[in-house]
Design an enzyme around this catalytic site. Structure first.
Site, short mmCIF file in Angstrom:
data_model
loop_
_atom_site.label_atom_id
_atom_site.label_comp_id
_atom_site.label_asym_id
_atom_site.label_seq_id
_atom_site.Cartn_x
_atom_site.Cartn_y
_atom_site.Cartn_z
N LYS A 150 34.16 35.10 30.01
CA LYS A 150 33.55 35.87 31.10
C LYS A 150 32.09 36.20 30.76
O LYS A 150 31.20 36.07 31.60
CB LYS A 150 34.33 37.16 31.35
CG LYS A 150 35.61 36.94 32.13
CD LYS A 150 36.52 38.15 32.13
CE LYS A 150 37.85 37.80 32.80
NZ LYS A 150 38.89 38.81 32.62
N GLN B 176 39.88 44.87 30.91
CA GLN B 176 40.77 43.74 30.62
C GLN B 176 42.21 44.24 30.43
O GLN B 176 42.45 45.13 29.62
CB GLN B 176 40.27 43.01 29.36
CG GLN B 176 41.05 41.77 29.00
CD GLN B 176 40.90 40.64 30.03
OE1 GLN B 176 39.79 40.35 30.48
NE2 GLN B 176 42.00 40.03 30.41
N ASP C 138 37.77 43.62 40.04
CA ASP C 138 39.10 43.01 39.94
C ASP C 138 39.92 43.29 41.20
O ASP C 138 40.96 42.67 41.43
CB ASP C 138 39.86 43.60 38.73
CG ASP C 138 39.97 42.59 37.59
OD1 ASP C 138 39.79 41.38 37.84
OD2 ASP C 138 40.25 43.03 36.45
#
Ligand code: NDP
Length: 296
Positions: A54, A98, A121
């Site tokens: 990422k 995460q 997200d």
């Protein structure tokens, strides 16, 4: 019949290029650099690989990348304090925590502490509700990538029968919601679904997000159906291992009309959509027009 292979790697590269163009325009015309903050708690090896990837792609798109690596025993208060700081930081337009988090941390509490406008997200309860009611929201990256691939291949999805296998909050449910918003007739399948192959065989589009290696076989599919394989499973292969999806590619490719491979299908789209969401969040934060084709 041999299916068309939907090349997610190539498609993701076009999305990333579009994002990089949008970032370059924001910088040159407005002096704004979109920024993505990634918070990683603990040392889960798979998460470390994702976070590295990422960071690399964020930099390649011309965005600022802020990384917060925290010890596995970080307290909830300490993590929430970092999130509050990122919420208040004008240089940060997207925040990603995460998952999975270590067991002592409450994932729902942590995710819902993120400013919904920076929740790239799309897991914040407010974004889930907005997606469910057809309002502008941040959309989870993996289902967004699947939707983009489906629209790219089919054009309009209106009226199509879809079987989504899997009802997780990360993939199955938002996928179903996005397809419903595109006027598909959606059946959501799960581990208690009776006679799954029969439900799948009705579908024009099948999205497999199960986490079971090669479960969907060609004889489950309606001939010509489009199969989107979200699964990432590592299986033994001699003295090594290899990645396979939730579908048995060899048998499905003979029956489907179009199919995503694993690797090289949905996987690359997920990170491309994370970058797209960060650019979208930055544009919204600055009341600037959003680039076309990067949101549902
Ligand atoms: P979860 O484990 O959270 O959910 C799996 C779903 O599959 C559940 O709803 C479960 O049903 C259902 N299921 C399990 N077994 C069966 C079965 N035998 N028949 C029918 N349904 C079943 O997984 P995720 O949604 O997080 O991920 C799914 C897959 O996608 C995984 O392989 C994961 O690695 C991959 N993935 C890939 C991404 C990418 O970027 N390509 C991103 C995210 C995930 P129930 O609810 O009843 O238990």
């Amino acid at each position: 019949m041999t299916a068309t292979i939907l090349d997610g790697k190539a498609f993701a590269a076009t999305i990333r290029a579009k994002v990089a163009d949008g970032v370059a325009t924001l910088k040159s015309e407005h002096g704004i650099t979109p920024g993505l903050a990634v918070v990683l708690v603990g040392d889960d090896p798979a998460s470390q690989v994702y976070v590295r990837s990422k960071n690399k792609m964020t930099a390649e798109a011309g965005m600022a990348s802020f990384e917060h690596r925290l010890d596995a025993d970080t307290s909830e208060d300490a993590l929430l304090a970092i999130i509050r700081k990122l919420n208040d930081d004008p240089q940060v337009h997207g925040i990603l925590v995460q998952l999975p988090l270590p067991d002592h941390l409450d994932s729902d509490l942590v995710i819902n502490a993120i400013d919904p406008a920076k929740d790239v997200d799309g897991f914040h309860i407010s974004n889930v509700g907005r997606l469910g009611t057809g309002q502008k929201s941040m959309v989870p990256c993996t289902p967004l990538g699947c939707l983009m691939m489906l629209r790219d291949h089919h054009g309009s999805l209106s009226g199509m029968e879809v079987a989504v296998i899997g009802r997780s909050n990360i993939v199955g449910k938002p996928m179903a919601q996005l397809l419903l918003n595109d006027s598909c007739t959606v059946t959501i399948c799960h581990s208690k679904t009776r006679y799954l192959p029969g439900v799948v065989r009705r579908a024009d589009i099948v999205v497999a997000a199960v986490g079971r290696a090669e479960m969907v076989t060609g004889d489950w599919l309606k001939p010509g159906a489009t199969l989107i394989d979200v699964g990432i499973n590592r299986i033994p292969d001699g003295d090594k291992t290899r990645l396979v999806g939730d579908a048995d590619f060899a048998s499905c490719v003979e029956v489907a009309g179009a199919i995503t491979p694993v690797p090289g299908g949905v996987g690359p789209m997920t990170i491309a959509c994370l970058l797209a969401n960060t650019l979208t969040a930055c544009c919204r934060a600055n009341n600037l027009p959003e680039p076309e084709g990067l949101t549902p």
